[in-house]
Design a protein around this motif. Structure first.
Motif, mmCIF file in Angstrom:
data_model
loop_
_atom_site.group_PDB
_atom_site.id
_atom_site.type_symbol
_atom_site.label_atom_id
_atom_site.label_comp_id
_atom_site.label_asym_id
_atom_site.label_seq_id
_atom_site.Cartn_x
_atom_site.Cartn_y
_atom_site.Cartn_z
ATOM 1 N N VAL A 126 46.744 -23.073 23.033
ATOM 2 C CA VAL A 126 47.360 -24.120 22.244
ATOM 3 C C VAL A 126 46.772 -24.081 20.840
ATOM 4 O O VAL A 126 45.585 -23.784 20.662
ATOM 5 C CB VAL A 126 47.161 -25.502 22.912
ATOM 6 C CG1 VAL A 126 45.700 -25.915 22.885
ATOM 7 C CG2 VAL A 126 48.020 -26.555 22.270
ATOM 8 N N LEU A 127 47.601 -24.355 19.832
ATOM 9 C CA LEU A 127 47.168 -24.337 18.433
ATOM 10 C C LEU A 127 46.992 -25.753 17.901
ATOM 11 O O LEU A 127 47.830 -26.630 18.170
ATOM 12 C CB LEU A 127 48.193 -23.605 17.563
ATOM 13 C CG LEU A 127 48.608 -22.192 17.976
ATOM 14 C CD1 LEU A 127 49.579 -21.620 16.944
ATOM 15 C CD2 LEU A 127 47.409 -21.284 18.144
ATOM 16 N N VAL A 128 45.922 -25.964 17.143
ATOM 17 C CA VAL A 128 45.709 -27.249 16.477
ATOM 18 C C VAL A 128 45.281 -26.978 15.032
ATOM 19 O O VAL A 128 44.625 -25.974 14.755
ATOM 20 C CB VAL A 128 44.643 -28.108 17.191
ATOM 21 C CG1 VAL A 128 45.089 -28.474 18.588
ATOM 22 C CG2 VAL A 128 43.307 -27.396 17.234
ATOM 23 N N PRO A 129 45.652 -27.846 14.100
ATOM 24 C CA PRO A 129 45.244 -27.631 12.701
ATOM 25 C C PRO A 129 43.738 -27.823 12.529
ATOM 26 O O PRO A 129 43.160 -28.783 13.046
ATOM 27 C CB PRO A 129 46.023 -28.708 11.935
ATOM 28 C CG PRO A 129 47.058 -29.224 12.887
ATOM 29 C CD PRO A 129 46.502 -29.035 14.255
ATOM 30 N N THR A 130 43.118 -26.923 11.802
ATOM 31 C CA THR A 130 41.683 -27.014 11.550
ATOM 32 C C THR A 130 41.313 -28.336 10.895
ATOM 33 O O THR A 130 40.288 -28.948 11.237
ATOM 34 C CB THR A 130 41.230 -25.846 10.650
ATOM 35 O OG1 THR A 130 41.522 -24.617 11.303
ATOM 36 C CG2 THR A 130 39.741 -25.920 10.365
ATOM 37 N N VAL A 131 42.137 -28.794 9.965
ATOM 38 C CA VAL A 131 41.805 -30.024 9.239
ATOM 39 C C VAL A 131 41.758 -31.247 10.151
ATOM 40 O O VAL A 131 40.967 -32.165 9.941
ATOM 41 C CB VAL A 131 42.800 -30.264 8.073
ATOM 42 C CG1 VAL A 131 42.507 -29.343 6.914
ATOM 43 C CG2 VAL A 131 44.243 -30.119 8.545
ATOM 44 N N VAL A 132 42.600 -31.266 11.181
ATOM 45 C CA VAL A 132 42.572 -32.374 12.134
ATOM 46 C C VAL A 132 41.253 -32.351 12.911
ATOM 47 O O VAL A 132 40.619 -33.385 13.134
ATOM 48 C CB VAL A 132 43.781 -32.306 13.085
ATOM 49 C CG1 VAL A 132 43.654 -33.344 14.196
ATOM 50 C CG2 VAL A 132 45.076 -32.528 12.324
ATOM 51 N N CYS A 133 40.840 -31.147 13.297
ATOM 52 C CA CYS A 133 39.558 -31.005 13.999
ATOM 53 C C CYS A 133 38.397 -31.428 13.094
ATOM 54 O O CYS A 133 37.420 -32.028 13.562
ATOM 55 C CB CYS A 133 39.362 -29.560 14.445
ATOM 56 S SG CYS A 133 40.547 -29.007 15.697
ATOM 57 N N THR A 134 38.514 -31.143 11.810
ATOM 58 C CA THR A 134 37.467 -31.526 10.863
ATOM 59 C C THR A 134 37.337 -33.044 10.797
ATOM 60 O O THR A 134 36.227 -33.580 10.777
ATOM 61 C CB THR A 134 37.760 -30.957 9.468
ATOM 62 O OG1 THR A 134 37.992 -29.551 9.569
ATOM 63 C CG2 THR A 134 36.604 -31.200 8.521
ATOM 64 N N CYS A 135 38.475 -33.734 10.767
ATOM 65 C CA CYS A 135 38.455 -35.199 10.761
ATOM 66 C C CYS A 135 37.764 -35.740 12.008
ATOM 67 O O CYS A 135 36.941 -36.659 11.934
ATOM 68 C CB CYS A 135 39.886 -35.732 10.692
ATOM 69 S SG CYS A 135 40.494 -36.014 9.022
ATOM 70 N N LEU A 136 38.089 -35.147 13.147
ATOM 71 C CA LEU A 136 37.472 -35.585 14.402
ATOM 72 C C LEU A 136 35.970 -35.321 14.381
ATOM 73 O O LEU A 136 35.169 -36.160 14.801
ATOM 74 C CB LEU A 136 38.113 -34.849 15.577
ATOM 75 C CG LEU A 136 39.526 -35.271 15.965
ATOM 76 C CD1 LEU A 136 40.112 -34.303 16.977
ATOM 77 C CD2 LEU A 136 39.511 -36.689 16.541
ATOM 78 N N GLY A 137 35.590 -34.135 13.894
ATOM 79 C CA GLY A 137 34.179 -33.798 13.824
ATOM 80 C C GLY A 137 33.405 -34.720 12.899
ATOM 81 O O GLY A 137 32.211 -34.954 13.097
ATOM 82 N N ALA A 138 34.084 -35.245 11.887
ATOM 83 C CA ALA A 138 33.453 -36.167 10.937
ATOM 84 C C ALA A 138 33.447 -37.603 11.452
ATOM 85 O O ALA A 138 33.000 -38.515 10.746
ATOM 86 C CB ALA A 138 34.173 -36.098 9.591
ATOM 87 N N GLY A 139 33.965 -37.813 12.665
ATOM 88 C CA GLY A 139 33.934 -39.132 13.282
ATOM 89 C C GLY A 139 35.067 -40.051 12.890
ATOM 90 O O GLY A 139 34.993 -41.272 13.107
ATOM 91 N N LYS A 140 36.146 -39.509 12.334
ATOM 92 C CA LYS A 140 37.276 -40.330 11.912
ATOM 93 C C LYS A 140 38.238 -40.586 13.072
ATOM 94 O O LYS A 140 38.408 -39.747 13.959
ATOM 95 C CB LYS A 140 38.020 -39.662 10.763
ATOM 96 C CG LYS A 140 37.178 -39.458 9.512
ATOM 97 C CD LYS A 140 36.727 -40.782 8.915
ATOM 98 C CE LYS A 140 35.908 -40.581 7.647
ATOM 99 N NZ LYS A 140 35.482 -41.861 7.055
ATOM 100 N N ASN A 141 38.886 -41.740 13.030
ATOM 101 C CA ASN A 141 39.918 -42.081 14.011
ATOM 102 C C ASN A 141 41.260 -41.611 13.481
ATOM 103 O O ASN A 141 41.850 -42.256 12.623
ATOM 104 C CB ASN A 141 39.926 -43.587 14.264
ATOM 105 C CG ASN A 141 41.012 -43.998 15.255
ATOM 106 O OD1 ASN A 141 41.660 -43.147 15.876
ATOM 107 N ND2 ASN A 141 41.205 -45.295 15.407
ATOM 108 N N ILE A 142 41.728 -40.469 13.956
ATOM 109 C CA ILE A 142 42.979 -39.909 13.436
ATOM 110 C C ILE A 142 44.211 -40.543 14.069
ATOM 111 O O ILE A 142 45.338 -40.258 13.659
ATOM 112 C CB ILE A 142 43.024 -38.383 13.640
ATOM 113 C CG1 ILE A 142 43.048 -38.034 15.128
ATOM 114 C CG2 ILE A 142 41.868 -37.702 12.924
ATOM 115 C CD1 ILE A 142 43.351 -36.590 15.408
#
Length: 332
Positions: A126-142
């Motif tokens: 499955v593919l996911v955008p890197t930027v979305v993962c970055t937001c999650l890694g930074a602790g953001k509620n996407i």
């Protein structure tokens, strides 16, 4: 429900692997080294071993990345490289994998990544955008209606994305990253100082003395080949030598961010002004970036902690949250 054991980021500089119940377990250069034989080309190194050969062998040995600007350019070598790296983390055939990719890929380019990981041996991909993962890694509620804006300056590209409710509502991928800076540094030193250096040396210069401070006094001795007489020669390169090379890259990134924000509806741009723009990626760790942004960037900002690895950490979180993963995939 599908089961995913691994997350992988096939970056312009490095490939990183996160394993469920283990964590961030591998980071190696996205490189292959090959040499010609009577029967074609023979691979003599992958990852770290390939990087060791850069500039240290005869001209017949080629060290290259099978992925350029986030796009798979050499499919067969990329399959072999990934098989080599995944064997190091004891992957089994038919495991599932999350693959992080740039937000600006075409449907054909996305399909190439899906086929690539299937050929490596994974059953579920499955593919996911890197930027979305970055937001999650930074602790953001996407998942909230509150908008997040992220700028990920990586080895090959810079991704700019505006995210809310599990999807990218505005995104762009620029061909500006650490590798392009290395090439520019190498060319500039050859032109200004008459020394030819390899990309490995240029990367070391960028990491060690590259700075956006106008008065930085860092310096480093580099050895290369004299342009005129082809003999080895050393020269001390300073931060001020590199500033005219590095700063224009960030100037272009800032212009692209401005264009993105001004094109958004007022409600969303107001959200971004209130919450700020997050900067991540390995190149965002360059000395002086915070000072540069204070002087040249007109919006609030922050540079995330562990900027180089925050994306793969975020992808690792998705391994434990299949419901959120399915929502992100549905919107990508």
């Amino acid at each position: 429900m599908k089961y995913y054991k691994y997350a992988v980021e096939i970056g312009g500089a490095n490939t990183k692997i996160f394993m469920k119940n283990c964590g961030f377990c591998l980071c190696e250069p996205t490189l292959v080294a090959s040499e010609p034989t009577s029967e074609g080309y023979k691979v003599i190194g992958y990852g770290k071993e390939a990087k060791k050969l850069m500039g240290k062998t005869n001209d017949s040995v080629e060290v290259f990345s099978p992925v350029i600007n986030g796009v798979v350019k050499n499919y067969e070598y990329c399959v072999e490289l990934l098989q080599y790296l995944f064997k190091k983390v004891d992957y089994k055939k038919n495991d599932g994998v999350i693959v992080m990719v740039n937000c600006g890929l075409s449907q054909d380019e996305k399909m190439t990544y899906l086929n690539l990981l299937h050929d490596v041996g994974f059953k579920e991909v499955v593919l996911v955008p890197t930027v979305v993962c970055t937001c999650l890694g930074a602790g953001k509620n996407i998942s909230s209606t509150k908008t997040n804006m992220l700028v990920n300056i990586g080895g090959a590209n810079t991704d700019i994305a505006v995210i809310n409710m599990n999807s990218i509502i505005k995104g762009a991928t620029l061909g500006l990253g650490g590798r392009a800076m290395d090439v520019a540094i190498s060319h500039t030193i050859a032109y200004n100082h008459g020394i030819i250096i390899g990309l490995g040396s240029a990367e070391a210069l960028k990491n060690e003395v590259g700075s956006l401070f106008t008065n930085d006094t860092l310096n480093m001795e580099v050895t290369g080949v004299d342009v005129e007489n082809k003999t080895p020669r050393s020269y001390i390169i300073t931060s001020s030598d590199l500033l005219p090379v590095i700063e224009p890259f960030f100037d272009e990134i800032i212009k692209a961010i401005d264009v993105t924000i001004t094109s958004l509806p007022p409600e969303i741009s107001t959200d971004i002004i209130n919450s700020g723009v997050m900067f991540a990626g390995g190149v965002s760790q360059i000395a002086g970036l915070e000072n540069y942004l204070k002087n040249k960037f007109r919006f609030p900002f922050s540079i995330v902690e562990d900027a180089e690895n925050v994306s793969i950490i975020g992808a690792g979180k998705l391994l434990d949250d299949p419901i959120l993963l399915s929502k992100i995939v549905e919107n990508f």
